[in-house]
Design an enzyme around this catalytic site. Structure first.
Site, PDB file in Angstrom:
ATOM      1  N   ASP A   1      34.727  -9.974  34.108  1.00 40.26           N
ATOM      2  CA  ASP A   1      36.048 -10.423  34.526  1.00 40.26           C
ATOM      3  C   ASP A   1      35.910 -11.780  35.227  1.00 40.26           C
ATOM      4  O   ASP A   1      34.918 -12.484  35.032  1.00 40.26           O
ATOM      5  CB  ASP A   1      36.711  -9.371  35.422  1.00 40.26           C
ATOM      6  CG  ASP A   1      38.228  -9.312  35.186  1.00 40.26           C
ATOM      7  OD1 ASP A   1      38.813 -10.339  34.810  1.00 40.26           O
ATOM      8  OD2 ASP A   1      38.802  -8.236  35.362  1.00 40.26           O
TER       9      ASP A   1
ATOM     10  N   ASP B   1      39.524 -14.631  41.491  1.00 39.78           N
ATOM     11  CA  ASP B   1      40.939 -14.501  41.131  1.00 39.78           C
ATOM     12  C   ASP B   1      41.768 -14.308  42.389  1.00 39.78           C
ATOM     13  O   ASP B   1      41.450 -13.460  43.238  1.00 39.78           O
ATOM     14  CB  ASP B   1      41.141 -13.326  40.179  1.00 39.78           C
ATOM     15  CG  ASP B   1      40.700 -13.639  38.755  1.00 39.78           C
ATOM     16  OD1 ASP B   1      40.122 -14.725  38.546  1.00 39.78           O
ATOM     17  OD2 ASP B   1      40.934 -12.810  37.863  1.00 39.78           O
TER      18      ASP B   1
ATOM     19  N   ARG C   1      39.910 -22.209  33.171  1.00 38.66           N
ATOM     20  CA  ARG C   1      40.421 -21.763  34.472  1.00 38.66           C
ATOM     21  C   ARG C   1      39.642 -22.412  35.618  1.00 38.66           C
ATOM     22  O   ARG C   1      38.997 -21.750  36.420  1.00 38.66           O
ATOM     23  CB  ARG C   1      40.369 -20.243  34.604  1.00 38.66           C
ATOM     24  CG  ARG C   1      41.172 -19.504  33.567  1.00 38.66           C
ATOM     25  CD  ARG C   1      41.160 -18.004  33.845  1.00 38.66           C
ATOM     26  NE  ARG C   1      41.850 -17.255  32.793  1.00 38.66           N
ATOM     27  CZ  ARG C   1      41.984 -15.937  32.775  1.00 38.66           C
ATOM     28  NH1 ARG C   1      41.502 -15.214  33.754  1.00 38.66           N
ATOM     29  NH2 ARG C   1      42.618 -15.340  31.788  1.00 38.66           N
TER      30      ARG C   1
END
Length: 370
Positions: A208, A212, A265
């Site tokens: 993942d 985040d 990202r």
């Protein structure tokens, strides 16, 4: 320009390899002697500021080269001063403050030490395998011991927490659905001098995210970290459908981070306000991604072997905004469909010129550099 999805897919990913860090004529080896000297300079700068500000250099007393050296020294001193306190939206984060430190040498001891909201400083000694994530309570400082301490296989989660510092950890290979660091519904966070990594040997969804930040989290600084060998670097705002919770929040500063062989990202920002300055990005497909009305200031960064340094127009129905200044794009494209209004961050900071960023960041970013 081919379209690239934010989750890291493309028709032809290819083989991205990390470029050799560029050298700079301005670089100075970071030796113990230099650190002592620069710390003394930093103390002098702090004392001068306390007396009313930095002395100016008269044109009659010094030539332009001397003035440039003076400005460089002052900027270096300011960076050294910042290593004990966050700059940016996370300013004022104190973590456990002066609480007596507890050193843990097992995963179970770590889990017990970081619970609750009482002020605490937890030192992690050793590298521990982890499945899932460990929740970190408010008013906590988590600090790795040496250069090799941390966690692999899972990560840390800050959920409904405030005033948390995470420094000097190695966080690697967070298996999905765990991020290396997750920040949800949390405020006043400082993520500093960590190394976050995985590998590019698996499918993009095998791991993942590395970092985040979501669900209305706010007032966060991400500084002096190394992000490496991963598809999905750092996501700010998890969904296009979360405007009601995220609008007016998600204020994040990224400075002096080193992203190497991270596909995208860097970061991806929805709804919020981001300041991305003095970072070094190598080997990315897309770097900064501003979307869903996010306001992003991209300042004095260096991009190498990167296809698109900044985009505001991919993957979401609503574009974001960006302001670019002082960057060394290294031939990377930009896709800025909307120029932003966020040009003056509401805090004091010193953005060093892009010409010295590679030398500074490669010498000082990541775990083991405190």
């Amino acid at each position: 320009m081919r379209s690239t999805h934010d989750h890291g897919t493309t028709d032809d990913i290819g083989d991205l390899t990390s470029a050799t860090p560029a050298t700079s004529a301005l670089s100075t080896p970071v030796t113990a002697r230099n650190r002592r000297r620069l710390t003394a300079v930093a103390a002098g700068v702090a004392a001068t500021l306390a007396l009313g500000g930095l002395a100016t250099v008269s044109a009659h007393d010094a030539d332009s080269a001397d003035s440039a050296r003076s400005e460089s020294t002052q900027a270096t001193a300011a960076r050294l001063l910042a290593e004990t306190t966050p700059i940016g939206f996370g300013a004022g984060t104190t973590g456990g403050g002066n609480a007596t430190a507890t050193t843990v040498t097992s995963l179970d001891a770590f889990k017990a030490a970081v619970t609750g909201d009482k002020a605490k400083v937890v030192k992690v000694s050793g590298l521990f395998s982890l499945t899932g994530q460990v929740d970190i309570g408010s008013n906590t400082t988590v600090l790795g011991v040496g250069s090799g301490s941390g966690f692999t296989g899972g990560g840390l989660r800050l959920k409904e927490a405030t005033n948390v510092i995470v420094r000097n950890l190695n966080l690697s290979k967070p298996r999905k659905p765990s991020d290396a660091i997750t920040v949800q519904k949390s405020t006043k966070v400082w993520i500093d001098h960590n190394t976050l990594s995985a590998d590019r040997d698996h499918d993009k969804d095998y791991y993942d995210g590395l970092l985040d930040i979501s669900h209305g989290s706010d007032d966060i600084t991400v500084s002096w970290n190394r992000f490496a060998d991963h598809f999905k670097g750092s996501l700010v705002g998890h969904s296009d459908n979360n405007a009601s919770e995220d609008t007016g929040h998600l204020k994040v500063t990224y400075h002096h981070n080193w992203f190497t062989n991270v596909y995208s990202r860097i970061p991806s920002l929805r709804f919020g306000t981001g300041h991305f300055y003095d970072n070094y990005v190598q080997g990315a497909e897309t770097g900064v991604h501003s979307r869903m009305g996010a306001q992003t200031l991209v300042e004095n960064n260096v991009f190498r072997d990167t296809e698109v340094a900044v985009t505001t127009s991919r993957d979401s129905d609503i574009d974001g905004y960006a302001v670019l200044r002082g960057n060394d794009l290294g031939g990377a494209a930009t896709e800025v469909s909307q120029t932003g209004s966020f040009t003056t961050p509401p805090y004091a900071y010193t953005a060093e010129p892009a010409s010295s960023v590679v030398a500074t960041v490669t010498a000082q970013a990541g775990a083991g550099k405190l």
